[in-house]
Design a protein around this motif. Structure first.
Motif, PDB file in Angstrom:
ATOM      1  N   LEU A 391       0.814  -1.208   0.000  1.00 58.98           N
ATOM      2  CA  LEU A 391       0.000   0.000   0.000  1.00 58.98           C
ATOM      3  C   LEU A 391       0.851   1.262   0.000  1.00 58.98           C
ATOM      4  CD1 LEU A 391      -2.610  -1.091   2.703  1.00 58.98           C
ATOM      5  CD2 LEU A 391      -2.804  -1.272   0.231  1.00 58.98           C
ATOM      6  N   GLU A 392       2.147   1.098   0.279  1.00 63.49           N
ATOM      7  CA  GLU A 392       3.004   2.282   0.379  1.00 63.49           C
ATOM      8  C   GLU A 392       3.097   3.018  -0.945  1.00 63.49           C
ATOM      9  OE1 GLU A 392       6.706   0.876   1.946  1.00 63.49           O
ATOM     10  OE2 GLU A 392       5.631  -0.041   3.640  1.00 63.49           O
ATOM     11  N   GLU A 393       3.400   4.294  -0.788  1.00 59.86           N
ATOM     12  CA  GLU A 393       3.361   5.165  -1.957  1.00 59.86           C
ATOM     13  C   GLU A 393       4.384   4.788  -3.024  1.00 59.86           C
ATOM     14  OE1 GLU A 393       3.347   9.811  -1.940  1.00 59.86           O
ATOM     15  OE2 GLU A 393       2.143   9.014  -0.296  1.00 59.86           O
ATOM     16  N   GLN A 394       5.565   4.336  -2.568  1.00 57.35           N
ATOM     17  CA  GLN A 394       6.625   4.055  -3.547  1.00 57.35           C
ATOM     18  C   GLN A 394       6.267   2.898  -4.472  1.00 57.35           C
ATOM     19  OE1 GLN A 394       6.774   4.228  -0.221  1.00 57.35           O
ATOM     20  NE2 GLN A 394       8.895   4.163   0.455  1.00 57.35           N
ATOM     21  N   VAL A 395       5.289   2.103  -4.070  1.00 50.17           N
ATOM     22  CA  VAL A 395       4.958   0.942  -4.890  1.00 50.17           C
ATOM     23  C   VAL A 395       4.161   1.393  -6.112  1.00 50.17           C
ATOM     24  CG1 VAL A 395       3.837  -1.297  -4.932  1.00 50.17           C
ATOM     25  CG2 VAL A 395       4.881  -0.461  -2.825  1.00 50.17           C
ATOM     26  N   GLN A 396       4.729   1.140  -7.289  1.00 51.81           N
ATOM     27  CA  GLN A 396       4.048   1.550  -8.520  1.00 51.81           C
ATOM     28  C   GLN A 396       4.026   0.414  -9.526  1.00 51.81           C
ATOM     29  OE1 GLN A 396       6.055   5.095  -9.726  1.00 51.81           O
ATOM     30  NE2 GLN A 396       5.045   6.312  -8.137  1.00 51.81           N
ATOM     31  N   PHE A 397       3.064   0.514 -10.414  1.00 46.23           N
ATOM     32  CA  PHE A 397       2.915  -0.531 -11.415  1.00 46.23           C
ATOM     33  C   PHE A 397       2.967   0.088 -12.803  1.00 46.23           C
ATOM     34  CE2 PHE A 397       0.938  -1.972  -7.579  1.00 46.23           C
ATOM     35  CZ  PHE A 397       1.323  -3.303  -7.476  1.00 46.23           C
ATOM     36  N   ALA A 398       3.384  -0.723 -13.770  1.00 47.87           N
ATOM     37  CA  ALA A 398       3.371  -0.235 -15.143  1.00 47.87           C
ATOM     38  C   ALA A 398       1.939  -0.207 -15.654  1.00 47.87           C
ATOM     39  CB  ALA A 398       4.236  -1.122 -16.025  1.00 47.87           C
ATOM     40  N   ASP A 399       1.184  -1.247 -15.369  1.00 50.90           N
ATOM     41  CA  ASP A 399      -0.185  -1.334 -15.876  1.00 50.90           C
ATOM     42  C   ASP A 399      -0.994  -2.288 -15.000  1.00 50.90           C
ATOM     43  OD1 ASP A 399      -2.519  -1.397 -17.281  1.00 50.90           O
ATOM     44  OD2 ASP A 399      -1.709  -2.487 -19.012  1.00 50.90           O
ATOM     45  N   LEU A 400      -1.494  -1.751 -13.889  1.00 48.74           N
ATOM     46  CA  LEU A 400      -2.199  -2.602 -12.928  1.00 48.74           C
ATOM     47  C   LEU A 400      -3.623  -2.871 -13.405  1.00 48.74           C
ATOM     48  CD1 LEU A 400      -2.223  -4.090 -10.256  1.00 48.74           C
ATOM     49  CD2 LEU A 400      -2.859  -1.956  -9.121  1.00 48.74           C
ATOM     50  N   GLY A 401      -3.930  -4.143 -13.651  1.00 51.78           N
ATOM     51  CA  GLY A 401      -5.238  -4.481 -14.195  1.00 51.78           C
ATOM     52  C   GLY A 401      -6.169  -5.153 -13.198  1.00 51.78           C
ATOM     53  N   LEU A 402      -5.602  -5.795 -12.168  1.00 50.88           N
ATOM     54  CA  LEU A 402      -6.449  -6.561 -11.248  1.00 50.88           C
ATOM     55  C   LEU A 402      -5.872  -6.518  -9.840  1.00 50.88           C
ATOM     56  CD1 LEU A 402      -8.704  -8.715 -10.621  1.00 50.88           C
ATOM     57  CD2 LEU A 402      -7.029 -10.460 -11.296  1.00 50.88           C
ATOM     58  N   VAL A 403      -6.721  -6.199  -8.897  1.00 47.82           N
ATOM     59  CA  VAL A 403      -6.338  -6.248  -7.488  1.00 47.82           C
ATOM     60  C   VAL A 403      -7.076  -7.414  -6.844  1.00 47.82           C
ATOM     61  CG1 VAL A 403      -6.537  -5.081  -5.254  1.00 47.82           C
ATOM     62  CG2 VAL A 403      -5.898  -3.765  -7.298  1.00 47.82           C
ATOM     63  N   VAL A 404      -6.339  -8.332  -6.228  1.00 52.04           N
ATOM     64  CA  VAL A 404      -6.968  -9.432  -5.501  1.00 52.04           C
ATOM     65  C   VAL A 404      -6.656  -9.245  -4.022  1.00 52.04           C
ATOM     66  CG1 VAL A 404      -7.125 -11.923  -5.195  1.00 52.04           C
ATOM     67  CG2 VAL A 404      -6.621 -10.978  -7.457  1.00 52.04           C
ATOM     68  N   ILE A 405      -7.675  -9.267  -3.206  1.00 51.26           N
ATOM     69  CA  ILE A 405      -7.455  -9.126  -1.770  1.00 51.26           C
ATOM     70  C   ILE A 405      -7.916 -10.395  -1.076  1.00 51.26           C
ATOM     71  CG2 ILE A 405      -7.985  -7.777   0.283  1.00 51.26           C
ATOM     72  CD1 ILE A 405      -8.342  -5.370  -1.424  1.00 51.26           C
ATOM     73  N   ASP A 406      -6.978 -11.054  -0.414  1.00 52.10           N
ATOM     74  CA  ASP A 406      -7.298 -12.301   0.266  1.00 52.10           C
ATOM     75  C   ASP A 406      -7.718 -11.974   1.690  1.00 52.10           C
ATOM     76  OD1 ASP A 406      -7.616 -14.972   0.595  1.00 52.10           O
ATOM     77  OD2 ASP A 406      -5.485 -15.455   0.750  1.00 52.10           O
TER      78      ASP A 406
END
Ligand code: ADP
Ligand code: MG
Length: 744
Positions: A391-406
C-alpha cells in the motif's frame, strides 16, 4: 430551535453537557438523541434486585422500606442508611456526610418509590449502592416532572460513571422540546413501509406514551440506520460503474491455457462457474467489484490465480494482497511453484511468454525490496504478491489491471482504494476473497458495494474433519491421550498443529492476555473480553502459552518428535523458516498461535489440538481446523478446554464439534458476540452508526432498505431532490473518515 448537528452545550448548557461528553462522548444533539434507552420501566414495576451484579452501574426502581441514621464511629459526621426493596430482595443505600443529614432522612420516606443510580457492591454480605444518586417518583411539583412521572413508561439509559439515567433523560427532554429537523427519509418510502416521521420517532423512543410507541419508533429508527448505510453503498456501487477499466479479455494459447493444462486436478463446478463469471467481468470496460466467498479449502486461490493470468495474458499486471507475512509468503511460493517455467521470464528454462512473480513484504532486505519495486514498476512482474507493504506510496505498477485481496475482512475500504489508486487511468478490476462464511445481512452491510460469488462445495476427495471436545478439567487423563494421538499421527508420517491462545515467555506475560499480533479479525480471538469474561476473574490461570507448552512437550509427552514454534513475535525470517520447515515435512508438530490461522495450506497436516479452545470465537475455531484434512487423510481436531460441562463456553465448543457448516457457525458467532466486534475495526464508522439494527434479526428490513436505496440512488445519484438525506450521508461519511484517520 436545534438541529442534529448542533453542539450540546449550546442547547442544554455547559453544565449539563459536560458529563454527557465526558462519560458518554455525546457531543451533539444528534449524538444524544441516538443514545437510546436500554430498557423501559413501567411505573410501579420494581427492578428485580436479585439480578444486580457487583461492579455494575445500575439504575433501579424500588420502594423505600426503612431509613436509619447514626453518627460515624470515631469521626465527625453521620451515616444515613436506607433499605429499598422490590418486594422480595433488599438493597442498602448508604450516605455519608460530615454533618447531619436530617433532610435526607425525611426525604427518603418509607413507602415512596424512586429511581436509584450507582455502582453495586457488597459490604458485609449485603448488596449496596454507596452514595447513589436518586430521584423520588411523584414528589416533584415542577410541572414538567409531574407530566414525566404521570407517563406510564420511564426510559432507563445505559448508566455510566458520572451520569445518571435521569440526567440524560432531562437533557433529552430539553433537546426534544427545541428540536427542529427535516426528515431525511423520502416521504414515498415512509409511506410504503408505514414509517413515522423522524422527529416523532425520536420522541417516541425517548419519551414513549406506551409500548406500541416504542415499537413504532424503533422500527423507524432501524430503518434510518439501514437506509442511510444502504444509500451510501448504493452511491458507492453506482460511482464504481462510472469508472472505466481496461478490458482484459481471455487470450488463447497464453499463460492461462498452459496453467490450466498443468493443473493436477479438475476444477469443481463452483470453481468453473465463479471462474467464468470473473473471466467475463474482467474482459469488460467497467471495473469488476466482486467478493468471492467460500469455505476454507474450497479452492479460491486457484480462481484468483487464473484471473491474474488472464490479466497478464492481456498485457496487464495483477497484485495479490494478503493479510499476513506468512500468507503472502505461502501464496508467493505456491504460485511460483504452480507456474514453474511460466514464471521464469528471462531465466534459463523460462517458458516463451513467461512472466515473473514478485514478492513485496515489510521484512524484505533493501536489495530484495528494490528489485521487487523495480519489477512492479517496469511491468516485468506480471504478478506481485505482498502484505500491507504494497500500500506504500513508492509501490508503482506499469499497468495494474487486477487487485486481488485475500481475506478482506482485515482490510478496510480505504486500503482497497489505496491499492486501486495505483492503476493510473481508470480503475483496476477488484476481486475480494474471504473464507469466513458471511451471513447475508452482514455481507449486505459490510461488503454491500460488492457483487457476490460463493463456492459451496469442497473439492472432491477432501477428507472430512472429525472434531472432539476434550474436557481437561473433568478428565485430565484425556489430555495424555491427546499427546499419544499426536505421536501416532507422527508415527504414520503425518503432521500436527498445536494452537495456543498466547505466546508466553517473559515479554508475553508482561503484556498479558492474548498477544498474537496479526491485527484485527472479523471473528477475532476471544482474548480478555471475549465471550468468556467469566473466566478472567482473579485466580484464573493465564491461558496456555506457546513457549511454555513447547518446552513442556519437548521434555515430556512429545520427547523425540521434531517440534517447532511459530508466533507473531518471531522475526519474519524465523517465522518463514518455521513455516517452510513445516510445509516441507521436516517438523512433526508445530506449536503456534493463530498466526497460522487463515489460508495456510499443508496437506500432510492431519491433526490439530487447540488448547484453551474456549478462548477462541466459534468461527475462528472453524477456520483454524480448516488447516487439517486438506489432503488425502482424514483430519482430526481436538478442542481442549477446562470449561465446565453445560457452561456457555462448552456449548459453543460442542456446536463447533457438531457441524462443519461454516455458515451456521458464523450465525452463531454473530448471535453471541457484540455486533461491533463482528463488523471489525475497519468498519468503525459504520459500527457506531448501527445502534438498533441487529444484523441477524433485521434481515428483511435491511433487504427492503437496500432495495429502496438502490432505486432512489439510480434515479437521483447525487440526492439533489433529498437535501436532508444528502446531509445525513455527508455526516456519516465524515464520521467514517474521521474515525479512520484517528486509527491511522
Ligand atoms: P482456500 O479457498 O481455502 O483458499 P485453496 O485455494 O488454498 O483454498 O485450496 C486448498 C487446496 O485445495 C490447495 O492445495 C489447492 O491446490 C487444492 N484444490 C483447489 N481446487 C481443487 C480442486 N478442484 N480439486 C482438488 N484440489 C483442489
Ligand atoms: Mg486461501
Amino acid at each position: 430551535m436545534a438541529i442534529l448537528e448542533d453542539p450540546l452545550p449550546l442547547v442544554v448548557g455547559d453544565k449539563a453537557a459536560k458529563p454527557l461528553a465526558r462519560a458518554l462522548e455525546l457531543r451533539t444533539v444528534g449524538d444524544l438523541l441516538r443514545h437510546y434507552p436500554r430498557r423501559y420501566e413501567t411505573r410501579g414495576d420494581l427492578t428485580d434486585l436479585a439480578s444486580l451484579r457487583d461492579g455494575e452501574y445500575v439504575t433501579v426502581q424500588a420502594e423505600i422500606a426503612k431509613v436509619t441514621s447514626r453518627p460515624m464511629r470515631g469521626r465527625r459526621g453521620t451515616i444515613v442508611e436506607a433499605t429499598v426493596t422490590d418486594g422480595r430482595g433488599q438493597l442498602t443505600l448508604t450516605f455519608f456526610a460530615r454533618g447531619r443529614q436530617d433532610w435526607r432522612e425525611r426525604q427518603l420516606a418509607p413507602g415512596l418509590h424512586g429511581l436509584f443510580s450507582g455502582q453495586v457492591s457488597t459490604f458485609r454480605g449485603k448488596r449496596q449502592l454507596a452514595h447513589p444518586e436518586y430521584e423520588l417518583l411523584g414528589l416533584d411539583d415542577d410541572a414538567h416532572r409531574a407530566a414525566e412521572y404521570a407517563a406510564e413508561i420511564i426510559p432507563v439509559y445505559p448508566a455510566a460513571n458520572g451520569i445518571t439515567s435521569w440526567r440524560i433523560a432531562a437533557a433529552v427532554r430539553i433537546v426534544l422540546d427545541v428540536l427542529d429537523i427535516e426528515d431525511p427519509m423520502p416521504r414515498a418510502i415512509r409511506r410504503r413501509h408505514g414509517l413515522c416521521g423522524l422527529a416523532d420517532a425520536l420522541r417516541g423512543i425517548h419519551r414513549p406514551i406506551d409500548r406500541a410507541d416504542v415499537q413504532r419508533s424503533t422500527k423507524r429508527l432501524k430503518w434510518d440506520e439501514a437506509f442511510l448505510l444502504q444509500t451510501v453503498l448504493a452511491q458507492r456501487r453506482l460511482a464504481a460503474t462510472a469508472y472505466s477499466a481496461t478490458p482484459r479479455p481471455r487470450a488463447t494459447g497464453g499463460l492461462l491455457d498452459e496453467y490450466d493444462a498443468r493443473l493436477p486436478f479438475r476444477l469443481t463446478i463452483g470453481q468453473e462457474l465463479a471462474g467464468t463469471q470473473i473471466g467475463e467481468e474482467i474482459a469488460r470496460d467497467h471495473p469488476m467489484n466482486r467478493l468471492l466467498q467460500g469455505e476454507v479449502g474450497s479452492g479460491k486461490t486457484v480462481i484468483a490465480v487464473r484471473a491474474m493470468l488472464q490479466v497478464v495474458d492481456a498485457g496487464g499486471q495483477a497484485v495479490l494482497l494478503a493479510p499476513t507475512e506468512v500468507l503472502a509468503q505461502q501464496h508467493y511460493r505456491s504460485i511460483t511453484e504452480q507456474l514453474g517455467p511460466l514464471a521464469q521470464a528471462g531465466q534459463l528454462g523460462g517458458a516463451e511468454h513467461a512472466t515473473r512473480v514478485a514478492l513485496l513484504t515489510g521484512s524484505l532486505g533493501a536489495p530484495a525490496r528494490r528489485r521487487a519495486l523495480l519489477e512492479a514498476a517496469s511491468g516485468d512482474a506480471g504478478i506481485v504478491v505482498g502484505t500491507h507493504a504494497l500500500l506504500e506510496e513508492q509501490v508503482q505498477f506499469a499497468d495494474l489491471g487486477l487487485v486481488v485481496i485475500d481475506e478482506q475482512h482485515r482490510f478496510g475500504v480505504e486500503q482497497r482504494d489505496a491499492l486501486r489508486d495505483k492503476a493510473g487511468d481508470g480503475r483496476p478490476h477488484l476481486l475480494v476473497m474471504t473464507a469466513t462464511p458471511i451471513p447475508r445481512t452482514v455481507a449486505m452491510t459490510v461488503f454491500g458495494d460488492l457483487e457476490m460469488s460463493t463456492l459451496t462445495e469442497l473439492p472432491a476427495g477432501r477428507s472430512p474433519i472429525a472434531t472432539h471436545v476434550v474436557p481437561a478439567a473433568e478428565k485430565p487423563h484425556y489430555v495424555e491421550r491427546v499427546w499419544e494421538r499426536l505421536r501416532e499421527e507422527a508415527g504414520r508420517g503425518r503432521q500436527c498443529y498445536v494452537v495456543c491462545p498466547r505466546i508466553g515467555g517473559a515479554a508475553g506475560d508482561a503484556r498479558g492476555g492474548t498477544d498474537d499480533d496479526e491485527g484485527d479479525r472479523l471473528y477475532g480471538p476471544a482474548g480478555g473480553d471475549g465471550p468468556d469474561g467469566d473466566r478472567a476473574g482473579p485466580g484464573a490461570r493465564p491461558p496456555v502459552a506457546v513457549l511454555d507448552l513447547a518446552a513442556g512437550l519437548e521434555r515430556g509427552p512429545l520427547a523425540g518428535l521434531r517440534l517447532a514454534v511459530l508466533h507473531g513475535r518471531l522475526p519474519p525470517d524465523e517465522k518463514d523458516r518455521a513455516m517452510l520447515a513445516f510445509a516441507a515435512g521436516s517438523v512433526d508438530v508445530l506449536i503456534t498461535t493463530t498466526v497460522v490461522e487463515v489460508g495456510v495450506d499443508v496437506p500432510n497436516a492431519t491433526a490439530m489440538v487447540i488448547m484453551d479452545a474456549d478462548r477462541f470465537g466459534v468461527s475462528q475455531l472453524h477456520q483454524l481446523r480448516g488447516r487439517v484434512g486438506r489432503g488425502r487423510h482424514e483430519g482430526l481436531c481436538l478442542l481442549v478446554t477446562e470449561a465446565e460441562a453445560g457452561s456457555k463456553s462448552r456449548q459453543r465448543l460442542d456446536a463447533v464439534a457438531a457441524t462443519l457448516d461454516g455458515f451456521m457457525l458464523s450465525r452463531l458467532d454473530l448471535e453471541q458476540r457484540r455486533e461491533g466486534d463482528v463488523l471489525g475495526a475497519a468498519q468503525a464508522g459504520r459500527r457506531s452508526s448501527l445502534k438498533l439494527l441487529t444484523l441477524l434479526k433485521d434481515e428483511e428490513l435491511i433487504g427492503q432498505a437496500r432495495e429502496e436505496a438502490r432505486n432512489l440512488v439510480a434515479a437521483d445519484p447525487a440526492l439533489a431532490g433529498e437535501p436532508a438525506l444528502a446531509t445525513a450521508v455527508r455526516v456519516l461519511l465524515e464520521r467514517e473518515q474521521a474515525e479512520y484517520l484517528e486509527k491511522a
